[in-house]
Scaffold this motif. Sequence first.
Motif, PDB file in Angstrom:
ATOM      1  N   LEU A   1       0.865  -1.318   0.161  1.00 23.29           N
ATOM      2  CA  LEU A   1      -0.068   0.074   0.097  1.00 23.29           C
ATOM      3  C   LEU A   1       0.874   1.403   0.002  1.00 23.29           C
ATOM      4  O   LEU A   1       0.545   2.326  -0.503  1.00 23.29           O
ATOM      5  CB  LEU A   1      -0.934   0.159   1.082  1.00 23.29           C
ATOM      6  CG  LEU A   1      -2.034  -1.231   1.109  1.00 23.29           C
ATOM      7  CD1 LEU A   1      -2.689  -1.251   2.421  1.00 23.29           C
ATOM      8  CD2 LEU A   1      -2.775  -1.056  -0.061  1.00 23.29           C
ATOM      9  N   ALA A   2       2.124   1.065   0.537  1.00 19.97           N
ATOM     10  CA  ALA A   2       2.948   2.248   0.500  1.00 19.97           C
ATOM     11  C   ALA A   2       3.260   2.819  -1.040  1.00 19.97           C
ATOM     12  O   ALA A   2       3.406   3.890  -1.258  1.00 19.97           O
ATOM     13  CB  ALA A   2       4.223   2.196   1.518  1.00 19.97           C
ATOM     14  N   VAL A   3       3.704   1.692  -1.761  1.00 14.32           N
ATOM     15  CA  VAL A   3       3.878   1.893  -3.229  1.00 14.32           C
ATOM     16  C   VAL A   3       2.712   2.398  -3.699  1.00 14.32           C
ATOM     17  O   VAL A   3       2.835   3.373  -4.672  1.00 14.32           O
ATOM     18  CB  VAL A   3       4.427   0.446  -3.652  1.00 14.32           C
ATOM     19  CG1 VAL A   3       4.506   0.700  -5.214  1.00 14.32           C
ATOM     20  CG2 VAL A   3       5.948   0.131  -3.158  1.00 14.32           C
ATOM     21  N   MET A   4       1.632   1.953  -3.611  1.00 13.03           N
ATOM     22  CA  MET A   4       0.214   2.444  -4.047  1.00 13.03           C
ATOM     23  C   MET A   4       0.116   3.838  -3.829  1.00 13.03           C
ATOM     24  O   MET A   4      -0.290   4.352  -4.705  1.00 13.03           O
ATOM     25  CB  MET A   4      -0.927   1.544  -3.921  1.00 13.03           C
ATOM     26  CG  MET A   4      -0.891   0.187  -4.527  1.00 13.03           C
ATOM     27  SD  MET A   4      -2.285  -0.835  -3.962  1.00 13.03           S
ATOM     28  CE  MET A   4      -3.461   0.085  -4.991  1.00 13.03           C
ATOM     29  N   GLU A   5       0.332   4.302  -2.571  1.00 17.84           N
ATOM     30  CA  GLU A   5       0.045   5.443  -2.338  1.00 17.84           C
ATOM     31  C   GLU A   5       1.026   6.596  -3.070  1.00 17.84           C
ATOM     32  O   GLU A   5       0.698   7.518  -3.550  1.00 17.84           O
ATOM     33  CB  GLU A   5       0.193   5.902  -0.663  1.00 17.84           C
ATOM     34  CG  GLU A   5      -0.114   7.502  -0.541  1.00 17.84           C
ATOM     35  CD  GLU A   5      -0.268   7.662   1.153  1.00 17.84           C
ATOM     36  OE1 GLU A   5      -0.460   8.595   1.429  1.00 17.84           O
ATOM     37  OE2 GLU A   5      -0.295   6.518   1.634  1.00 17.84           O
ATOM     38  N   ALA A   6       2.325   6.192  -3.003  1.00 12.01           N
ATOM     39  CA  ALA A   6       3.518   6.845  -3.936  1.00 12.01           C
ATOM     40  C   ALA A   6       3.050   6.905  -5.307  1.00 12.01           C
ATOM     41  O   ALA A   6       3.030   8.157  -5.998  1.00 12.01           O
ATOM     42  CB  ALA A   6       4.909   6.290  -3.857  1.00 12.01           C
ATOM     43  N   TYR A   7       2.401   6.214  -5.986  1.00 12.08           N
ATOM     44  CA  TYR A   7       2.053   6.049  -7.352  1.00 12.08           C
ATOM     45  C   TYR A   7       0.888   6.936  -7.453  1.00 12.08           C
ATOM     46  O   TYR A   7       0.621   7.853  -8.386  1.00 12.08           O
ATOM     47  CB  TYR A   7       1.521   4.706  -7.780  1.00 12.08           C
ATOM     48  CG  TYR A   7       2.717   3.645  -8.233  1.00 12.08           C
ATOM     49  CD1 TYR A   7       3.945   4.108  -8.795  1.00 12.08           C
ATOM     50  CD2 TYR A   7       2.408   2.336  -7.844  1.00 12.08           C
ATOM     51  CE1 TYR A   7       4.987   3.143  -9.002  1.00 12.08           C
ATOM     52  CE2 TYR A   7       3.416   1.450  -8.529  1.00 12.08           C
ATOM     53  CZ  TYR A   7       4.478   1.829  -8.919  1.00 12.08           C
ATOM     54  OH  TYR A   7       5.524   0.830  -9.181  1.00 12.08           O
ATOM     55  N   CYS A   8       0.107   6.986  -6.414  1.00 14.03           N
ATOM     56  CA  CYS A   8      -1.115   7.868  -6.586  1.00 14.03           C
ATOM     57  C   CYS A   8      -0.719   9.166  -6.642  1.00 14.03           C
ATOM     58  O   CYS A   8      -1.323   9.944  -7.265  1.00 14.03           O
ATOM     59  CB  CYS A   8      -2.215   7.696  -5.518  1.00 14.03           C
ATOM     60  SG  CYS A   8      -3.035   5.765  -5.652  1.00 14.03           S
ATOM     61  N   ARG A   9       0.068   9.631  -5.872  1.00 13.61           N
ATOM     62  CA  ARG A   9       0.522  10.797  -5.620  1.00 13.61           C
ATOM     63  C   ARG A   9       1.265  11.420  -6.923  1.00 13.61           C
ATOM     64  O   ARG A   9       0.984  12.728  -7.408  1.00 13.61           O
ATOM     65  CB  ARG A   9       1.306  11.168  -4.357  1.00 13.61           C
ATOM     66  CG  ARG A   9       0.633  10.893  -3.037  1.00 13.61           C
ATOM     67  CD  ARG A   9       1.513  11.283  -1.829  1.00 13.61           C
ATOM     68  NE  ARG A   9       0.925  10.849  -0.663  1.00 13.61           N
ATOM     69  CZ  ARG A   9      -0.080  11.638   0.077  1.00 13.61           C
ATOM     70  NH1 ARG A   9      -0.553  12.775  -0.442  1.00 13.61           N
ATOM     71  NH2 ARG A   9      -0.614  11.360   1.062  1.00 13.61           N
TER      72      ARG A   9
END
Length: 475
Positions: free
Chosen positions: A245-253
């Motif tokens: 989920l940390a990678v996903m949040e970085a992608y989202c930003r």
Amino acid sequence: MLSRSSDQTLTDQLASRFAERIRSRLLPPGSRLPSVRECARRHAVSPYTVVAAYDQLQAQGLIEARRHRGYFVREPRPEPVRARQAAAPSPGPSRISAPIDAATLIRGMLQRMPHRDGPARNDPGLGVLPQSWLETPFLGAALRRVTSTASLHALSLQYGEPAGDALLRRALSHKLADLDIRADASQIVTTVGATHALDVVCRTLLRPGDAVMVDEPGWAVEFGRLSQMGMRILPVPRRPEGPDLAVMEAYCREHAPKLFITVSVLHNPTGGNLSPHGAHRLLGLAERFGFHVVEDDTYGDLAPAHAIRLTSLDGLRRTLYVSGFAKILAPNWRVGYLVAAPELVERLIDTKLLTTLTTPSILEQALAHCLEQGQIRRHAERVRERLDTARSRSVQLALAAGCRFVAEPQGLFGWVDTGVDTDRLAQRMMDEGYLLAPGSLFHAVRRPSTLMRINFATTQDAAVWDDFTRARDSL
């Protein structure tokens, strides 16, 4: 004869032999190569080896495949003058070793080839259950029931309903309720298999250049399909509890992705299931950053009853659900479906109409009868029990062969570390008539890996692991 003690694989030796004959004009343009089975018989190799060799020759532009006719030597391509002038003499034949790719695995899944020493052997890399596991008497009975009624002409002589057969969609609505997914029949669209369902969703919600998050490791077909559509693939590392989920949040930003495609239950290839905590946090990200989640539940019929679906938690607000029957029943019927929020359904139907028009009502109604009578549910229960037994034996054999499971063995697939480069291992095993699924296949950008995916249903034979051990040790 080809040499099994050579540094070159049998695939490379066979490809080189044909290439030399073609370049020396012993096989002139237009010549037909032996069929796969005939070539395998002549050279005492497996048909897989022949297919891989022919693939190499096609990649070199030396031969071409003609539909329903076989393989033929191509007309030589004119070489540019500057390229001829700049070319230096070759020091000798170069070794070209084509790695196993998704198309090879799919070809193996669709065309079971015999082992070079006799009847067909089990293939560790296949993504399907053995045919004998899928044989059921009720499918034929359901089809006869549909085709013997007065409605046969109505079903055959006109296109079906745009959304799919109403009987099947109602039956699917009841099936989904057992998974705590509340969806009316009007929210369900049938498709030509689950892969088509994924394609319909992507063509509806995405445009070329959009960013899409996908599980990694994940299925190579999905990477290839999205790349061909012009999407930017953002691989999300898969952890034991679910996506990182940390990678996903970085992608989202950074990239503002429009979609996340994931297998939350019995993930391919690791077999993992999404944890409750991870599911809630993932849906929170989707709500906060405004992307949709496509839940691919292709292997859901093999899952334990307590497995968590994102769609059941989200209620189809930001999720879409995709599944089908190919992995548990009648692969060639190609019946899949998708489920979406009411406001998306008409757009999805429009895309379906533009890609396939409608879907076969006869097969859909036959499946509806099987669902209504509980036959598919009981069949799935029997398959799960059989798979549990197979998994236990396969795990013991894999461990005895020196493999290490990097994810808990669950469902149909095991994700194992072999300790050697599995691209090279796959080539060696192909020479012996086995099809492996090397770890490099399951990454958005291929890279060497010591991991491979095994099919628990097709790796219960100790002889498979004996051959595996010899091939691995030879590396």
